[in-house]
Design an enzyme around this catalytic site. Structure first.
Site, mmCIF file in Angstrom:
data_model
loop_
_atom_site.group_PDB
_atom_site.id
_atom_site.type_symbol
_atom_site.label_atom_id
_atom_site.label_comp_id
_atom_site.label_asym_id
_atom_site.label_seq_id
_atom_site.Cartn_x
_atom_site.Cartn_y
_atom_site.Cartn_z
ATOM 1 N N LYS A 97 0.795 -1.293 0.139
ATOM 2 C CA LYS A 97 -0.059 -0.074 0.045
ATOM 3 C C LYS A 97 0.866 1.346 0.170
ATOM 4 C CE LYS A 97 -4.530 -1.686 2.034
ATOM 5 N NZ LYS A 97 -5.253 -1.380 3.202
ATOM 6 N N LYS B 134 -3.903 -11.469 -6.253
ATOM 7 C CA LYS B 134 -5.097 -11.571 -5.503
ATOM 8 C C LYS B 134 -6.414 -10.660 -6.094
ATOM 9 C CE LYS B 134 -4.804 -8.674 -1.610
ATOM 10 N NZ LYS B 134 -5.514 -8.109 -0.288
ATOM 11 N N LYS C 141 -10.425 -5.683 -3.869
ATOM 12 C CA LYS C 141 -11.369 -4.405 -3.937
ATOM 13 C C LYS C 141 -11.019 -3.348 -4.430
ATOM 14 C CE LYS C 141 -12.800 -4.372 0.639
ATOM 15 N NZ LYS C 141 -13.630 -4.380 1.728
HETATM 16 P P1 AMP Z 1 -10.649 -6.254 2.848
HETATM 17 O O1 AMP Z 1 -11.024 -6.456 1.575
HETATM 18 O O2 AMP Z 1 -8.989 -5.889 2.879
HETATM 19 O O3 AMP Z 1 -11.236 -5.330 3.681
HETATM 20 O O4 AMP Z 1 -10.672 -7.828 3.311
HETATM 21 C C1 AMP Z 1 -11.965 -8.395 3.882
HETATM 22 C C2 AMP Z 1 -11.477 -9.908 4.411
HETATM 23 O O5 AMP Z 1 -11.590 -10.672 3.119
HETATM 24 C C3 AMP Z 1 -10.183 -10.191 4.979
HETATM 25 O O6 AMP Z 1 -10.523 -11.459 5.860
HETATM 26 C C4 AMP Z 1 -9.406 -10.852 3.993
HETATM 27 O O7 AMP Z 1 -8.330 -11.544 4.124
HETATM 28 C C5 AMP Z 1 -10.453 -11.453 2.857
HETATM 29 N N1 AMP Z 1 -9.925 -11.382 1.464
HETATM 30 C C6 AMP Z 1 -9.715 -10.298 0.879
HETATM 31 N N2 AMP Z 1 -9.311 -10.547 -0.539
HETATM 32 C C7 AMP Z 1 -9.438 -11.705 -0.434
HETATM 33 C C8 AMP Z 1 -9.224 -13.040 -1.817
HETATM 34 N N3 AMP Z 1 -8.803 -12.299 -2.665
HETATM 35 N N4 AMP Z 1 -9.219 -14.144 -1.383
HETATM 36 C C9 AMP Z 1 -9.733 -14.595 0.110
HETATM 37 N N5 AMP Z 1 -10.109 -13.803 1.031
HETATM 38 C C10 AMP Z 1 -9.989 -12.694 0.649
#
Ligand code: AMP
Ligand code: TRP
Length: 326
Positions: free
Chosen positions: A110, A192, A195
């Site tokens: 980031k 990966k 979002k």
């Molecule tokens: P965030 O989008 O960073 O707020 O992530 C929210 C949750 O989703 C966290 O537990 C992350 O580890 C999980 N997460 C985000 N991206 C992925 C992905 N591509 N595959 C699996 N889990 C994910």
């Protein structure tokens, strides 16, 4: 057991968030004390639109409910509604070595991406996450793989605090799903699914229309081999699609691989798209219904706040006392 996890309110939730985090939460909610948080204080560590943040928070609370979290059983919470998160973050700042923060993978990624606007909050982000977890005496933290390092740091911080000031915090453990801990991008399957990715074709949102889902799966990057086979390193694209299919159909990757072996990519993708359309349909329906029930959603967040405050106030009082504060 006490379970805690959170998701940032920015961006549209995708199937990676669902498989990595929320699906695990649904399993935990029946027999445990769960706190699931919309972490708005984490979202402000990169440039964001303050006017729109409240809408995004409300929207994520709706997603939690649409996914099947039961507000009678779990606490659904907005992070900034409980001041103790920020207070504990400051206190934990004083027992966290700087070097640990600089080596965090997410920080490195980031800070490169937001080089010009990088703030201290981005570096301290994992301490706030540790505060979220430790404030509630959390035993298990169900997350996707990218957050594993942060949970391990929270555990180290807890251990360090306990040895300095006496037994205070429970040492939390990370819980990753068996499959789907790291769902990959549809357009660049070595990265990966994310979002914050600008290319909308790279991820499937939980609320994409059937048409969008079909289009995105059709254009998902695979390879030039003839057969469908799982090989994460050599064939990341098709392996990712097989993983998604296996999770959605509640079968092992091996079983799906066997079934798809003789099929063309075109047919496999069509079947995967239809499975996604079918499985995501209840989310879309439930979300539509909740969008018109704003007062109800607000009420749930207020209830979550009241229940969380009791736990958080008691814990912070204990921490302050141990640290010799006024
Ligand atoms: P965030 O989008 O960073 O707020 O992530 C929210 C949750 O989703 C966290 O537990 C992350 O580890 C999980 N997460 C985000 N991206 C992925 C992905 N591509 N595959 C699996 N889990 C994910
Ligand atoms: N940092 C996490 C993410 O980006 C979200 C998060 C904040 C979290 N606090 C947490 C996850 C506490 C688990 C526990 O995905």
């Amino acid at each position: 057991m006490r379970i805690f996890s959170g998701i940032q309110p920015t961006g549209s939730l995708h199937i990676g968030n669902y498989f990595g985090a929320i699906r695990q939460w649904l399993d935990f909610q029946h027999n445990n004390e769960c706190v699931f948080c919309v972490v708005d204080l984490h979202a402000i560590t990169v440039p964001y639109d303050a006017k729109n943040l409240p809408n995004l928070v409300q929207e994520k609370a709706i997603v939690y409910l649409a996914a099947g979290l039961d507000p009678e059983k779990v606490i659904i919470l907005v992070q900034s509604s409980i001041r103790e998160h920020t207070e504990l973050c400051w206190l934990l700042n004083t027992v966290t070595p700087l070097g640990e923060l600089y080596r965090m993978t997410q920080y490195k990624e980031k800070s490169t991406k937001h080089k010009k606007e990088e703030c201290a909050g981005l570096l301290n982000y994992p301490i706030l996450m540790a505060a979220d977890i430790l404030l509630y005496d959390t035993e298990i933290v169900p997350v996707g793989e990218d957050q594993k390092q942060h949970v391990e740091l929270a555990r180290d911080i807890a251990r360090r605090f306990n040895s300095k000031f006496g037994e205070t915090f429970v040492l939390p453990k990370v819980k990753l799903p068996k499959e789907g801990a790291r769902i990959m991008s549809l357009t660049e399957p070595t990265k990966k699914m994310s979002k914050s990715e600008a290319d909308k074709k790279s991820s499937i949102s939980l609320f994409d229309s059937p048409e969008e889902i079909r289009k995105k799966i059709k254009s998902a990057v695979t390879d030039t081999y003839k057969t469908i086979k799982y090989d994460k390193n050599k064939r990341p694209g098709v392996s990712n699609l097989l993983t998604i299919y296996a999770i959605l159909s509640d079968r092992s990757i091996k079983e799906v691989e066997k079934e798809m072996k003789e099929k063309s990519y075109k047919v496999f993708k069509e079947e995967l798209a239809e499975l996604l359309v079918e499985k995501l349909e209840p989310f879309r329906r439930k979300r539509e219904e909740l969008l018109s029930r704003e007062v109800y959603v607000r009420e749930i967040l207020k209830q979550g706040e009241n229940r969380a405050r009791i736990i958080a106030e008691a814990k912070i009082a204990e921490v302050r006392k141990k640290m010799g504060l006024y």
